[in-house]
Design a protein around this motif. Structure first.
Motif, mmCIF file in Angstrom:
data_model
loop_
_atom_site.group_PDB
_atom_site.id
_atom_site.type_symbol
_atom_site.label_atom_id
_atom_site.label_comp_id
_atom_site.label_asym_id
_atom_site.label_seq_id
_atom_site.Cartn_x
_atom_site.Cartn_y
_atom_site.Cartn_z
ATOM 1 N N TYR A 211 -14.657 -0.684 0.016
ATOM 2 C CA TYR A 211 -15.803 -0.903 0.827
ATOM 3 C C TYR A 211 -15.467 -1.338 2.346
ATOM 4 O O TYR A 211 -16.101 -0.754 3.144
ATOM 5 C CB TYR A 211 -16.856 -1.983 0.439
ATOM 6 C CG TYR A 211 -17.862 -2.245 1.004
ATOM 7 C CD1 TYR A 211 -18.934 -1.304 1.202
ATOM 8 C CD2 TYR A 211 -18.409 -3.430 1.566
ATOM 9 C CE1 TYR A 211 -20.224 -1.366 2.080
ATOM 10 C CE2 TYR A 211 -19.644 -3.803 2.310
ATOM 11 C CZ TYR A 211 -20.301 -2.650 2.448
ATOM 12 O OH TYR A 211 -21.550 -2.956 3.284
ATOM 13 N N THR A 212 -14.536 -2.145 2.551
ATOM 14 C CA THR A 212 -14.088 -2.608 3.939
ATOM 15 C C THR A 212 -13.303 -1.315 4.578
ATOM 16 O O THR A 212 -13.643 -1.120 5.998
ATOM 17 C CB THR A 212 -12.779 -3.719 3.940
ATOM 18 O OG1 THR A 212 -12.388 -3.615 2.645
ATOM 19 C CG2 THR A 212 -13.625 -4.890 4.284
ATOM 20 N N LEU B 20 -20.761 -0.333 -6.688
ATOM 21 C CA LEU B 20 -21.323 -1.844 -6.900
ATOM 22 C C LEU B 20 -22.074 -1.645 -8.110
ATOM 23 O O LEU B 20 -22.297 -2.635 -8.863
ATOM 24 C CB LEU B 20 -22.161 -2.028 -5.874
ATOM 25 C CG LEU B 20 -22.984 -3.396 -5.820
ATOM 26 C CD1 LEU B 20 -21.847 -4.512 -5.673
ATOM 27 C CD2 LEU B 20 -23.859 -3.545 -4.658
ATOM 28 N N LEU C 67 -5.043 -1.363 -8.453
ATOM 29 C CA LEU C 67 -6.186 -2.383 -8.536
ATOM 30 C C LEU C 67 -7.074 -1.808 -9.509
ATOM 31 O O LEU C 67 -7.708 -2.504 -10.210
ATOM 32 C CB LEU C 67 -6.639 -2.609 -7.085
ATOM 33 C CG LEU C 67 -5.918 -3.561 -6.184
ATOM 34 C CD1 LEU C 67 -6.706 -3.820 -4.940
ATOM 35 C CD2 LEU C 67 -5.586 -4.834 -6.957
ATOM 36 N N LEU D 291 -19.701 2.968 -0.755
ATOM 37 C CA LEU D 291 -19.028 3.002 -2.139
ATOM 38 C C LEU D 291 -19.790 4.010 -2.895
ATOM 39 O O LEU D 291 -19.808 4.072 -4.109
ATOM 40 C CB LEU D 291 -19.293 1.489 -2.632
ATOM 41 C CG LEU D 291 -18.549 0.409 -2.517
ATOM 42 C CD1 LEU D 291 -18.843 -0.734 -3.148
ATOM 43 C CD2 LEU D 291 -16.873 0.912 -2.675
ATOM 44 N N VAL E 211 -12.737 -2.903 -5.376
ATOM 45 C CA VAL E 211 -13.913 -2.282 -4.928
ATOM 46 C C VAL E 211 -14.203 -2.799 -3.427
ATOM 47 O O VAL E 211 -14.752 -1.968 -2.521
ATOM 48 C CB VAL E 211 -15.156 -2.687 -5.839
ATOM 49 C CG1 VAL E 211 -16.361 -2.454 -5.267
ATOM 50 C CG2 VAL E 211 -14.819 -2.078 -7.136
ATOM 51 N N ILE E 212 -13.965 -4.224 -3.271
ATOM 52 C CA ILE E 212 -14.214 -4.670 -2.027
ATOM 53 C C ILE E 212 -13.448 -4.105 -0.778
ATOM 54 O O ILE E 212 -13.867 -3.735 0.350
ATOM 55 C CB ILE E 212 -14.417 -6.088 -1.816
ATOM 56 C CG1 ILE E 212 -15.295 -6.877 -2.895
ATOM 57 C CG2 ILE E 212 -14.759 -6.868 -0.399
ATOM 58 C CD1 ILE E 212 -15.145 -8.253 -3.118
ATOM 59 N N TRP E 213 -11.937 -3.952 -1.338
ATOM 60 C CA TRP E 213 -11.138 -3.299 -0.505
ATOM 61 C C TRP E 213 -11.683 -1.838 0.216
ATOM 62 O O TRP E 213 -11.563 -1.569 1.390
ATOM 63 C CB TRP E 213 -9.926 -3.062 -1.080
ATOM 64 C CG TRP E 213 -8.798 -3.044 0.003
ATOM 65 C CD1 TRP E 213 -8.871 -2.838 1.168
ATOM 66 C CD2 TRP E 213 -7.308 -3.046 -0.129
ATOM 67 N NE1 TRP E 213 -7.451 -2.670 1.845
ATOM 68 C CE2 TRP E 213 -6.618 -2.683 0.963
ATOM 69 C CE3 TRP E 213 -6.525 -2.993 -1.365
ATOM 70 C CZ2 TRP E 213 -5.276 -2.677 0.958
ATOM 71 C CZ3 TRP E 213 -5.075 -3.014 -1.418
ATOM 72 C CH2 TRP E 213 -4.712 -2.799 -0.096
ATOM 73 N N LEU F 283 -12.527 -5.884 -9.037
ATOM 74 C CA LEU F 283 -13.531 -6.205 -7.790
ATOM 75 C C LEU F 283 -12.789 -6.235 -6.219
ATOM 76 O O LEU F 283 -13.295 -5.758 -5.082
ATOM 77 C CB LEU F 283 -14.065 -7.741 -7.966
ATOM 78 C CG LEU F 283 -15.119 -8.179 -6.933
ATOM 79 C CD1 LEU F 283 -16.238 -7.383 -6.995
ATOM 80 C CD2 LEU F 283 -15.694 -9.686 -7.505
ATOM 81 N N THR F 284 -11.539 -6.837 -6.245
ATOM 82 C CA THR F 284 -10.856 -6.731 -5.230
ATOM 83 C C THR F 284 -10.723 -5.363 -4.641
ATOM 84 O O THR F 284 -11.007 -5.091 -3.657
ATOM 85 C CB THR F 284 -9.348 -7.305 -5.421
ATOM 86 O OG1 THR F 284 -9.407 -8.489 -6.248
ATOM 87 C CG2 THR F 284 -8.611 -7.557 -4.314
ATOM 88 N N ALA G 69 -10.329 -9.928 -11.271
ATOM 89 C CA ALA G 69 -9.197 -10.193 -10.221
ATOM 90 C C ALA G 69 -8.876 -8.985 -9.779
ATOM 91 O O ALA G 69 -8.328 -8.945 -8.695
ATOM 92 C CB ALA G 69 -8.101 -10.831 -10.955
ATOM 93 N N LEU G 70 -8.976 -7.834 -10.188
ATOM 94 C CA LEU G 70 -8.298 -6.457 -9.751
ATOM 95 C C LEU G 70 -9.520 -5.639 -9.323
ATOM 96 O O LEU G 70 -9.388 -5.301 -8.155
ATOM 97 C CB LEU G 70 -7.317 -6.030 -10.659
ATOM 98 C CG LEU G 70 -6.269 -6.915 -11.087
ATOM 99 C CD1 LEU G 70 -5.539 -6.217 -12.411
ATOM 100 C CD2 LEU G 70 -5.154 -7.162 -10.222
#
Lengths: 145, 515, 489
Positions: free
Chosen positions: C186-187, C134, C215, C192, C182-184, C179-180, C176-177
């Protein structure tokens, strides 16, 4: 669907028909005042829905009689009509009148500015203005917005 | 009886919920009665500051998960009208009051430039009524009361929008269209309430929730639900019902747009949330499929179509209006995910987008003051002559895109997390792809402001301090809430938990929290 | 001093330099020396961290939680420290060069230029010391935004168009890629933090790993992996010091550095090797290496040619990560330093030629070497280092990468690396040859062209010498980087 069913739900039929008439006027008529009239019919239909649903068969006005000392005499045998919808609709009528008067006031101002209360003419004037703006400030949405 | 006991025990702090409403509510007529142009603004400002203080006190009392139930006039619900404050609506109350407090100083300069002098007192009276209405919609726990406050705010909003007529006559038609659409929306809402009352015989939200849960599957309740959702969707400018919004936002005076964009649609989204989750139980909504099959796809459409339209605008203010429709799409998408993170995203975006758009629309007002219009070719190069306004547009624009370090990033993060929680990785990509459209439309403004030669016809001067300070309070808070998320995210998560538990769950949480 | 204080200093001193630049807007000498002073202190802070931490890992400093359990946090580890040393050390050199260049070329808006420059350095150091994805992403975007005014600096339509492509691709891919992704992550993993051995092991099934890696690989647009490489040639409209430090060192290295971090600390080398998830990335990197070299040969504009060369060289590092062997990762890490040294020399030479002659096209450079011997001499050394000839720094990292390829059993990759070296020869050496040996058709010597000013030719000479020096210290650098593979711990 029996006749009883149809007659028994009379208030709902009126409500639906009136509401649809109102909505139809709002959508299809080009005259701004007529649109407001349509809106009024639409709202009146809703008022009817509320008031008729408060009605209880054989019910009377929900006023408790008092004796001479001012004590409330409640007779459990008397059926009262539900007063809450009436109260609600009183408020809604006030709101409706406020809306109508504001709408009419706006129409007066529109007429002063546009010299018309026909939707199509107003749209044409607006489209011409937008077109002139697009020519002056560069195209938006390929000139269609 | 119990009402009497309670009224004895009430201290002034227990009266906060009602003070929240009546202070701005009385400020409005008082301004009209005094009729003084000089007193109008200070009174409006004082009333909104008081409202903000009260809202913050209320939030501090409920942020840990409790709720406050205030009985109007001592009449106990469900007969009497109840004001009910929990984390979800306290956050929205603070948002609306804070926006009012920040926008009013800005409005003083902006309105002086955009509205004829003789209308000023009436303008602030209307502003106060609109403010009251929005606060009332949020604070009340009575379904019909929601309608009344909604109409108070809507009617005053129509007037406020029409006040833009001295600059552009299209404000009048915009206000008229808004009036027709808004009234249809509100009437749909009332029809829905009528059906609910028919089926349950009550109008108190908590009571409604209990009785609807007991009723089981019921056609009347379902019809009521449909009417309520559509009515509120109209007010919230959900995608195909958004037609009133671009014109209303575009032609209204700048200060009005700043206030409305940050609050009005947010209040409608909030009411939608309240009804979907607190009145109708989450299971009921899930069974109806409304969230997944109607709100979700429409939200995605809004994100793309409205953003796409925004890209091709030649007018800053109109672009922001379309961007608002797209951003409402994000909030609705959060609802449609129907999980904890999704609702958190909705709540937090409600707040974050509110402050972002307030900053942007106020910056628009500053540009209008100096250049007269908001067309890109007229505001060209103004970023260089108005460095503070320009920088605020950049900062808030980044927040609109969702660049890290801004508030918009936080909401986007939670929203994408929610998509992954549901296993919808393509939805996550779609959210991000639609932010790319935001990159483009924000870029076009930045390009106009900085990379073009300054417009020679404009006044080459920075906006007055009365504008710069409010703009930067908002732009600064988009950065602040991009880092310190304890308030926004904390309250949003609390709200999401409460909402997902339904209304009866709400009370249970409250009692368990007190034990 | 405490390591924590030093990290704060390293990130905040460039910001202080930025403030100073804006405050002393109209006092050029005070402004420039103040920045130089800050640059020196920044480098000293980074060296201080080096002496405190060595090649160990420092305690994580968490500032505050942005999301639950996800703070803005900093820590020091060898790879980041190496990147920080390279960026802050070369900042001093480039700053001296930039003063000479900007004044020699009569460029406008000096204060804005140096202010954005300092902010970019701060962002690069923030990236170097990030303790989780992050924080890294935050500084990554800050770097993109802060370098935008530098690319658009000239304000010409061409510069604006270049800057638009620059911003569009970098912001677009990252949001678009990346950040997606990174969040993925994290989930999936619930954290992170950069952790030795990765955080995804056992958290994600095998088939999804390549998607997630894609990604990241495409999302890190700064690593200029094809097809998202166009921003780098577009950014060449910027003044040369920007191209030299940012587009040869700070920005692009931030990209591949992020790539290595993701490979080593998010996925974990072993996890990548196990799942074979990075095999496609290896092929794509190889493709980029060759294609970019081929395109570079066709460029007549010197800076464009160098830009394509950079794209090719960056993929070396991506390749090092994608090989999923510890030698590959080490080679990649080392190439960050070696390539930075070489490429900054080449760019500064290009700027030196521009200052002296205002020539940008290679075809116009006949015989320039004879009148500008130092510039062309430095260019030759830089070019040889990029090609990878001993005794110059570039040879070691290329050697390590080949060893890594052999470890991974990818003989084709060895061939790719060797072919790439040949292509490097083909597009870099003719420039030098043209300068020294071709007859000048336009009679340059007569038209009064001299070597560029001292402040412009000295810095490339210094970095060219640096290319030579790092060859002999390669062993130390390797030992320093060792812990990133978990070998020494």
């Amino acid at each position: 669907m029996t006749l009883d069913y149809i007659l028994g739900h009379m208030n709902y039929w009126f409500f639906v028909i009136l509401m649809m008439i109102g909505l139809y006027i709002v959508i299809s008529y080009g005259n701004l005042v007529k649109k407001i009239v349509g809106l009024n019919i639409f709202q009146a239909a809703v008022f009817m829905l509320y008031i008729s649903m408060g009605k209880i068969t054989g019910g009377t006005a929900p006023i408790f009689p008092t004796d001479l000392q001012g004590k409330i005499q409640i007779d459990p045998n008397i059926v009262y009509t539900n007063p809450v919808p009436h109260v609600l609709i009183l408020t809604a009528i006030v709101v409706g009148i406020a809306t109508t008067s504001l709408g009419l006031a706006l129409i007066v101002r529109i007429r002063e500015q546009y010299d018309s209360i026909e939707e199509q003419e107003i749209l044409d004037i607006d489209a011409a203005t937008a077109h002139a703006e697009n020519l002056a400030h560069g195209q938006a949405m390929g000139g269609r917005a | 009886m119990s009402a009497e006991l309670q009224s004895v025990a009430l201290s002034w702090q227990d009266q906060l919920p009602v003070l929240q409403i009546i202070i701005p509510f009385f400020a409005g007529p008082l301004i009209v009665l005094l009729g003084s142009r000089r007193l109008a603004w200070p009174m409006a400002f004082a009333a909104s500051v008081a409202a903000l203080v009260i809202a913050m006190m209320l939030l501090s009392r409920v942020i840990d998960g409790g709720f406050i139930s205030y009985h109007m006039g001592g009449w106990a619900p469900p007969i009497g009208i109840e004001y009910r404050i929990d984390a979800a609506n306290a956050l929205v109350l603070v948002l609306i009051a804070a926006i009012a407090v920040v926008v009013l100083p800005f409005a003083k300069v902006s309105i002086a430039a955009e509205v004829p002098r003789r209308h000023h007192a009436l303008f602030y009276a209307m502003f106060m009524l609109c403010f009251t209405g929005l606060m009332g919609v949020v604070i009340t726990g009575d379904a019909f009361n929601v309608f009344v406050f909604l109409e108070i705010s809507s009617l005053s909003t129509y007037v406020l929008v029409a006040k833009g007529a001295s600059k552009d006559k299209r404000a009048l038609t915009a206000a008229y269209d808004y009036l027709i659409m808004g009234t249809i929306g509100a009437t749909f809402f009332v029809i829905g309430l009528g059906f609910l009352y028919m089926a349950t015989g009550t109008l108190n939200m908590a009571d409604l929730a209990d009785r609807i849960a007991l009723l089981g599957p019921n056609r009347t309740v379902q019809a009521g639900f449909a009417f309520i959702v559509i009515g509120m969707a109209l007010k919230a400018a959900m995608f195909p019902l958004h037609h009133w919004l671009p014109n209303a936002y575009n032609y209204a005076p700048s200060a009005v747009t700043a206030f409305l964009a940050a609050t009005a649609t947010k209040a409608a989204v909030y009411v939608m949330l309240r009804f979907m989750f607190s009145v109708f139980q989450p299971e009921f909504v899930a069974d109806s499929g409304v969230a997944a099959y109607i709100i979700g796809p429409l939200a995605v459409l809004a994100m793309f179509v409205a953003s796409f339209i925004a890209v091709f605008q030649n007018n800053f203010k109109r672009m922001l209006a379309y961007s608002s429709i797209a951003q409402i799409g994000y909030m609705l998408l959060g609802i449609s995910f129907f999980n904890h993170n999704g609702l958190t995203a909705t709540m937090v975006h409600l707040f974050n987008h509110g402050i972002t758009k307030a900053a942007l629309f106020m910056a628009v007002g500053a540009l209008v003051l100096r250049t007269g219009t908001t067309f890109y070719d007229r505001i060209a190069g103004m970023g260089r002559v108005m460095p503070f306004t320009g920088a605020a547009v950049v900062v808030a624009g980044l927040s609109l895109i969702g660049v890290p370090g801004t508030a918009g990033f936080i909401s986007k993060w939670v929203l994408v997390q929610a998509a992954f929680d549901n296993g919808l990785w393509w939805m996550a990509l779609a959210i991000m792809a639609s932010s790319l459209l935001a990159v483009i439309y924000v870029w076009r403004v930045v390009e106009a402001l900085y990379l073009k030669a300054p417009n020679p016809e404009a006044v080459h001067k920075e906006a007055p301090l009365m504008m710069i300070v409010p703009i930067w309070i908002m732009a600064g808070s988009t950065v602040w809430f991009g880092f310190d998320t304890s308030l926004t995210l904390g309250a949003a998560e609390m709200a999401a938990t409460a909402l997902l538990n339904g209304s009866s769950g709400l009370a249970e949480i409250a009692t368990s929290a007190m034990q | 001093m405490e390591t924590n204080t030093l990290i704060a200093l390293a990130i905040l001193l460039p910001i202080l330099a930025m403030v100073g630049n804006m405050a002393f807007k109209n006092l050029p000498n005070i402004r420039d020396s103040f920045t130089l002073f800050c640059a020196g202190l920044t480098f000293a802070s980074v060296l201080g961290i080096l002496s405190n931490v060595g090649n160990g890992t420092s305690e994580t400093i968490a500032l505050f939680d942005v999301f639950p359990g996800l703070p803005i946090a900093f820590s020091v580890e060898p790879l980041g420290l190496l990147f920080a040393i390279v960026a802050s050390g070369l900042w001093i050199v480039t700053h001296i060069y930039a003063i000479g260049y900007m004044r020699g070329n009569n460029e406008s808006h000096h204060a804005r230029f140096f202010a954005s420059f300092s902010l970019a350095i701060s962002a690069a150091l923030g990236i170097a010391f990030s303790a989780n994805m992050l924080t890294l992403f935050l500084f990554y975007e800050m770097l993109t935004v802060s370098t935008f005014p530098l690319v658009a600096h000239k304000g010409t339509p061409e510069a604006v168009r270049g800057a638009k492509i620059y911003l569009g691709i970098l912001i677009g891919t990252s949001i678009a890629l990346l950040l997606t992704g990174v969040i993925w992550t994290y989930t999936l993993a619930g954290t992170l933090d950069f952790t030795q051995g990765g955080i995804l092991q056992g958290k994600v099934s095998g088939t999804l790993v390549p998607v997630l890696l894609a990604l990241y690989a495409f999302g890190i647009g700064k690593a200029a992996l094809m097809p998202f490489h166009k921003w780098l040639p577009a950014a060449m409209v910027a003044p040369t010091p920007v191209s030299a430090l940012l587009h040869a060192v700070a920005v692009v290295k931030a990209g591949v550095f992020t790539m290595l971090k993701v490979g080593i600390y998010i996925f974990g080398i072993d996890f990548l090797a196990e799942t074979g998830a990075s095999e496609w990335l290896m092929w794509l990197a190889a493709f980029t290496i060759i294609m970019a070299s081929v395109i570079a040969m066709q460029q007549d504009n010197l800076k464009k040619r160098l830009a394509y060369s950079t794209i090719s060289q960056l993929s070396y590092i991506t390749l090092g990560m994608a090989l999923a062997t510890s030698m590959g990762a080490l080679g990649g890490g080392m190439h960050i330093a070696m390539h930075a040294m070489g490429k900054i020399t080449l760019f500064m030479c290009a700027g030196s030629i521009y200052v002296a002659t205002h020539k940008t096209e290679i075809s116009q450079m006949q015989g320039l070497g004879r009148v500008m011997p130092i510039t062309f001499g430095a260019f030759l050394i830089g070019a040889l280092s990029i090609i990878g000839l001993p005794p110059l720094g570039g040879s070691w990292s290329k050697w390590l990468l080949m060893v890594g390829a052999a470890d991974a059993g990818q003989q084709i990759m060895i061939a790719v690396l060797m072919l790439s070296s040949l292509l490097n020869v083909a597009y870099l050496l003719p420039i030098v040859g043209r300068g020294f040996f071709l007859k000048d058709t336009q009679n340059n010597a007569v038209s009064g062209i001299k070597e560029s000013p001292l402040l412009v030719w000295l810095p490339p000479a210094v970095t060219a010498f640096g290319c030579l020096v790092v060859f002999f210290y390669a062993g130390q650098i390797l030992a320093f980087l060792m812990p990133i593979t978990g070998a020494a711990q």
